[in-house]
Motif scaffolding. Structure first.
Motif, short mmCIF file in Angstrom:
data_model
loop_
_atom_site.label_atom_id
_atom_site.label_comp_id
_atom_site.label_asym_id
_atom_site.label_seq_id
_atom_site.Cartn_x
_atom_site.Cartn_y
_atom_site.Cartn_z
N GLU A 49 0.83 -1.20 0.00
CA GLU A 49 0.00 0.00 0.00
C GLU A 49 0.86 1.26 0.00
OE1 GLU A 49 -3.52 2.10 2.69
OE2 GLU A 49 -3.09 -0.05 2.91
N THR A 100 -6.55 1.32 -5.15
CA THR A 100 -7.67 2.12 -4.64
C THR A 100 -7.89 3.36 -5.50
OG1 THR A 100 -7.23 1.33 -2.39
CG2 THR A 100 -8.65 3.25 -2.61
N SER A 134 -3.15 7.36 -0.29
CA SER A 134 -3.60 7.93 0.99
C SER A 134 -5.11 8.13 1.00
CB SER A 134 -2.91 9.28 1.22
OG SER A 134 -3.58 10.05 2.19
N ARG A 135 -5.73 7.69 2.08
CA ARG A 135 -7.16 7.89 2.24
C ARG A 135 -7.51 9.37 2.29
NH1 ARG A 135 -11.12 4.74 6.49
NH2 ARG A 135 -13.02 5.93 6.07
N THR A 139 -9.85 11.07 -0.52
CA THR A 139 -11.10 11.69 -0.06
C THR A 139 -11.16 13.15 -0.49
OG1 THR A 139 -11.23 10.23 1.87
CG2 THR A 139 -12.51 12.26 1.96
N ASP A 153 -15.57 7.11 1.19
CA ASP A 153 -15.27 6.29 2.36
C ASP A 153 -15.53 4.81 2.09
OD1 ASP A 153 -14.47 8.45 3.86
OD2 ASP A 153 -16.40 8.72 4.87
N PHE A 156 -12.79 2.47 1.25
CA PHE A 156 -11.91 2.00 2.32
C PHE A 156 -12.61 1.08 3.30
CE2 PHE A 156 -10.25 5.98 0.71
CZ PHE A 156 -8.90 5.71 0.54
N SER A 157 -13.95 1.07 3.27
CA SER A 157 -14.69 0.22 4.19
C SER A 157 -15.34 -0.97 3.49
CB SER A 157 -15.78 1.04 4.89
OG SER A 157 -16.70 1.58 3.95
N ASP A 159 -15.32 -3.36 -0.63
CA ASP A 159 -14.56 -3.65 -1.85
C ASP A 159 -15.28 -3.11 -3.09
OD1 ASP A 159 -16.72 -5.33 -1.95
OD2 ASP A 159 -15.59 -7.17 -2.34
#
Length: 236
Positions: A49, A100, A134-135, A139, A153, A156-157, A159
């Motif tokens: 990651e 991601t 990076s989240r 975001t 969000d 990240f929570s 798939d």
């Protein structure tokens, strides 16, 4: 006419190829009838990651390239990018897994913002040293694109869109794509690499002619009243 472009947001030639393709498309007379779809591809799916090191460290250690060779490659690619109006800063690049980020591009596509997301990710990665894994960054980018924070969000929570990204990978393999950028026009023509704008122009024109052939009306009317001239003279 539909153009699918497989690329990775961590691929320096993909941004250069994007600019050259856009130059050709901007001058294409039928550009309003062209649909562009960005497809996901990862050069290194095994990348963690976040990688604890610079881009030079990553390529020299994980790819087995000599540091001097990598530095020379950076200079060459940066010069090519500069020719397209891009300002690459390899010393500031944050090495991170792009999976991601690809999911975010699919989310942006659902909001009609796919091209804008692709452009920002490439620019932020290569020109501004942003962390594409990076989240917080993803975001913030989603909000800039007008996407609700709760939807970002979900990346990240859950798939969500992961299968869509993997489907892009599978289609690339089925088409024989082994490197990016890779451009596919109407699933008939393929172009590999950051080709010169003139090459993209020729491909667009050829694909358009094939999909919109000239239809002759009364092609058999070649008598004296046809009102046409040819190699042997004119009808009189």
């Amino acid at each position: 006419m539909k153009i699918e472009i497989w690329s990775d947001v961590a691929c320096p030639w993909c941004y250069i190829g994007k600019r050259r393709f856009e130059t050709a498309l901007a001058a294409f007379p039928h550009r309003a009838a062209v649909e562009v779809q960005w497809r996901s591809f990862q050069l290194d799916p095994s990348l963690p990651e976040h990688y604890d090191g610079t881009e030079l460290d990553y390529l020299s250690t994980r790819k087995g390239m000599a540091p001097a060779q990598v530095a020379g490659m950076f200079e060459h690619v940066a010069a090519q990018a500069s020719g397209e109006g891009l300002n690459y800063r390899f010393d500031d690049v944050v090495v991170a897994n792009s999976f991601t980020a690809h999911r975010l591009i699919h989310l942006a596509a659902a909001h009609g913002k796919q091209s804008a997301a692709k452009e920002r990710l490439l620019s932020d990665h290569f020109e501004h040293g942003r962390d594409i894994g990076s989240r917080d960054y993803l975001t913030s980018l989603g909000l800039d694109l007008g996407i609700n924070a709760s939807e970002v969000d979900e990346l990240f929570s859950s798939d969500k869109y992961a299968d869509d990204v993997r489907q892009d990978f599978a289609e690339a393999r089925a088409l024989g794509v082994s490197g990016v950028p890779f451009f596919v026009i109407d699933r008939k023509f393929g172009l590999s690499g950051a080709q010169p704008a003139e090459t993209f122009t020729a491909a667009l024109e050829q694909a358009w002619q094939e999909s919109h052939p000239l239809v002759m009306v009364d092609a058999g009317a070649d008598g004296p009243d046809s009102g046409a001239c040819g190699p042997v003279g004119c009808a009189v």
